[in-house]
Design an enzyme around this catalytic site. Structure first.
Site, short mmCIF file in Angstrom:
data_model
loop_
_atom_site.label_atom_id
_atom_site.label_comp_id
_atom_site.label_asym_id
_atom_site.label_seq_id
_atom_site.Cartn_x
_atom_site.Cartn_y
_atom_site.Cartn_z
N GLY A 1 9.92 31.77 14.81
CA GLY A 1 9.04 32.91 15.11
C GLY A 1 8.33 33.38 13.86
O GLY A 1 8.94 33.52 12.82
N ARG B 1 7.77 25.15 17.32
CA ARG B 1 9.17 24.90 17.65
C ARG B 1 9.29 23.42 17.98
O ARG B 1 8.44 22.84 18.65
CB ARG B 1 9.60 25.73 18.86
CG ARG B 1 9.33 27.22 18.63
CD ARG B 1 10.46 28.11 19.08
NE ARG B 1 10.01 29.49 19.13
CZ ARG B 1 10.54 30.48 18.42
NH1 ARG B 1 11.52 30.28 17.59
NH2 ARG B 1 10.08 31.70 18.54
N ASP C 1 17.23 31.80 11.65
CA ASP C 1 18.50 31.10 11.79
C ASP C 1 18.34 29.62 12.21
O ASP C 1 18.91 28.72 11.61
CB ASP C 1 19.28 31.88 12.86
CG ASP C 1 20.67 31.39 13.06
OD1 ASP C 1 21.50 31.71 12.20
OD2 ASP C 1 20.91 30.67 14.04
N THR D 1 11.97 36.60 9.46
CA THR D 1 12.07 36.94 10.89
C THR D 1 12.07 38.46 11.02
O THR D 1 12.68 39.14 10.19
CB THR D 1 13.36 36.37 11.54
OG1 THR D 1 13.58 37.02 12.79
CG2 THR D 1 14.60 36.60 10.69
N ASP E 1 13.63 40.05 13.19
CA ASP E 1 14.87 40.49 13.84
C ASP E 1 15.96 41.00 12.88
O ASP E 1 16.89 41.67 13.32
CB ASP E 1 15.46 39.35 14.67
CG ASP E 1 14.51 38.88 15.76
OD1 ASP E 1 13.74 39.72 16.25
OD2 ASP E 1 14.55 37.69 16.11
N ASP F 1 18.30 39.36 11.70
CA ASP F 1 19.57 38.88 12.27
C ASP F 1 20.20 37.75 11.46
O ASP F 1 20.98 36.98 12.00
CB ASP F 1 19.35 38.43 13.72
CG ASP F 1 18.34 37.30 13.85
OD1 ASP F 1 17.66 36.99 12.85
OD2 ASP F 1 18.23 36.72 14.94
N ARG G 1 16.42 39.97 19.36
CA ARG G 1 17.34 39.00 19.94
C ARG G 1 18.73 39.63 20.11
O ARG G 1 18.84 40.69 20.71
CB ARG G 1 17.39 37.72 19.09
CG ARG G 1 16.01 37.06 19.05
CD ARG G 1 16.12 35.58 18.94
NE ARG G 1 16.49 35.18 17.59
CZ ARG G 1 16.37 33.93 17.15
NH1 ARG G 1 15.90 32.99 17.93
NH2 ARG G 1 16.70 33.61 15.92
P1 ADP Z 1 14.08 30.77 14.03
O1 ADP Z 1 14.02 29.93 12.79
O2 ADP Z 1 13.10 31.90 14.00
O3 ADP Z 1 15.48 31.16 14.39
P2 ADP Z 1 14.17 28.72 16.14
O4 ADP Z 1 15.56 29.01 16.53
O5 ADP Z 1 13.18 28.44 17.20
O6 ADP Z 1 13.51 29.88 15.25
O7 ADP Z 1 14.22 27.46 15.17
C1 ADP Z 1 13.03 26.93 14.60
C2 ADP Z 1 13.10 25.42 14.57
O8 ADP Z 1 14.19 24.99 13.77
C3 ADP Z 1 13.35 24.75 15.92
O9 ADP Z 1 12.18 24.63 16.70
C4 ADP Z 1 13.87 23.40 15.48
O10 ADP Z 1 12.80 22.54 15.09
C5 ADP Z 1 14.69 23.75 14.24
N1 ADP Z 1 16.12 23.87 14.58
C6 ADP Z 1 16.72 24.85 15.29
N2 ADP Z 1 18.05 24.60 15.45
C7 ADP Z 1 18.28 23.41 14.84
C8 ADP Z 1 19.46 22.60 14.65
N3 ADP Z 1 20.65 22.96 15.13
N4 ADP Z 1 19.31 21.44 13.96
C9 ADP Z 1 18.13 21.06 13.47
N5 ADP Z 1 16.98 21.78 13.61
C10 ADP Z 1 17.05 22.94 14.29
#
Ligand code: ADP
Length: 320
Positions: free
Chosen positions: A11, A72, A103, A126, A128, A130, A172
């Site tokens: 995000g 994403r 995260d 982020t 959030d 969080d 979240r």
């Molecule tokens: P944020 O970083 O804001 O928490 P997301 O949870 O959508 O946002 O994660 C961003 C991107 O990070 C995902 O679209 C994916 O490409 C990558 N990602 C998320 N979780 C994993 C994971 N367990 N292993 C590898 N890449 C991940």
């Protein structure tokens, strides 16, 4: 260390641009070449990587969103997909990577850092707030100010029409945005995931307010508790009063970053590059008690982000 790359992922958050600027300029200041990866991990896999110069990050410190774009890519959890990304970085001779995100982005960064020799540092971006091991994330302060501005406006209507209003805010599973916004906006009630059982108290407060002749109230609701519509329905059933819900949605993610976020992003972006120059890897930067710190990715995931419940207690005492 000669060449580094930077990307924004997950995000978007106001202040990400200021962090990109800080990474790029700190790198160039220290004699490094720096590359921007466009569209986060998607761009890493698709080789959407371009060299950046000082001027490429001019005039962005004041802009929300991210000039590097974000995307994403759930497939990035697959090691085979990450292999392609690593190949692209190696082909360019990159020896350091800065990942700005939340995260999920950190999980991708940790996986990469375990699978390649390229040093990797995470920067918390982020709204959030969080993420563990940092007091604040980039974007939180700006989003908070946007929410407080909205609360002030809704309060005008709430008091004119003598109604209770729910304001549903993002975050979240974390209650930070709602908690800080509740205090700053002078809300009568506050519901956060860390204290969701307090819905009975919200009902009691509405009833007590009515007994005193006070009909309007502002209830700040964190999205991690339930939806604003569901809460409105429940409150109507339990108090007999019409309650309106305003869902702030994505306006919370946009806008000019606050001075606070710009300063935080500049410091954290600079620190990330300093760590790479010092040979560090597999760590996330953060701020604790106004000191820059870094934490191993494993420890960031091993610990949970805790909302400061002493602030919650303050809000309780002030919203009598
Ligand atoms: P944020 O970083 O804001 O928490 P997301 O949870 O959508 O946002 O994660 C961003 C991107 O990070 C995902 O679209 C994916 O490409 C990558 N990602 C998320 N979780 C994993 C994971 N367990 N292993 C590898 N890449 C991940």
């Amino acid at each position: 260390m000669k060449k580094i790359a930077v990307l924004t992922s997950g995000g978007d958050a106001p202040g990400m641009n200021a962090a990109v600027r800080a990474v790029v300029r700190t790198a160039i200041y220290n004699g490094l070449e720096v590359y921007g990866v466009y569209q986060g991990y998607k761009g890493l896999v698709e080789n959407n990587i371009k060299k950046l110069e000082v001027g490429d990050v001019g005039n962005i410190i004041n802009r929300g969103g991210t000039m590097l774009y974000s995307a994403r890519l759930p497939e990035f959890a697959n090691p085979e997909v990450r292999k392609g990304a690593i190949k692209n970085l190696e082909a360019l001779g990159i020896d350091g990577l800065v990942v700005i995100g939340g995260d999920g982005s950190y999980r991708g960064a940790m996986a990469l850092s375990n699978e390649m020799n390229i040093k990797t540092i995470g920067v918390p971006g982020t709204i959030d707030n969080d993420i563990c091991c940092t007091d604040f994330t980039i974007g939180f302060d700006t989003a908070l100010n946007t929410i407080v501005d909205a609360i002030d406006k809704v309060r005008d209507t709430a008091s004119s029409h003598e109604r209770a209003f729910i304001i549903e805010v993002m975050g979240r599973n974390a209650g930070d945005l709602a908690l800080f916004a509740g205090i700053a906006g002078g809300s009568e009630s506050l519901l956060i995931p860390e204290k969701k059982e307090d819905i009975d108290e919200v009902v009691a407060r509405i009833k007590a307010g009515e007994d005193r002749g006070k009909k309007h109230s502002i209830i700040v609701l964190a999205e991690g508790v339930m939806s604003g519509q569901d809460l409105a329905k429940e409150l109507k059933e339990r108090t007999g009063e019409e309650v309106r819900a305003t869902i702030l949605g994505h306006i919370q993610r946009g806008g000019t970053p606050s001075a606070q976020d710009r300063v935080l992003a500049s410091r954290l972006g600079n620190y990330a590059v300093q760590l790479l120059l010092a040979g560090e890897s597999g760590r996330a930067v953060g701020i604790q008690n106004n000191k820059l710190v870094s934490t191993k990715f494993e420890d960031v995931f091993g610990d949970v982000h805790n909302v400061d419940l002493s602030i919650y207690d303050v809000s309780k005492q002030l919203s009598i």
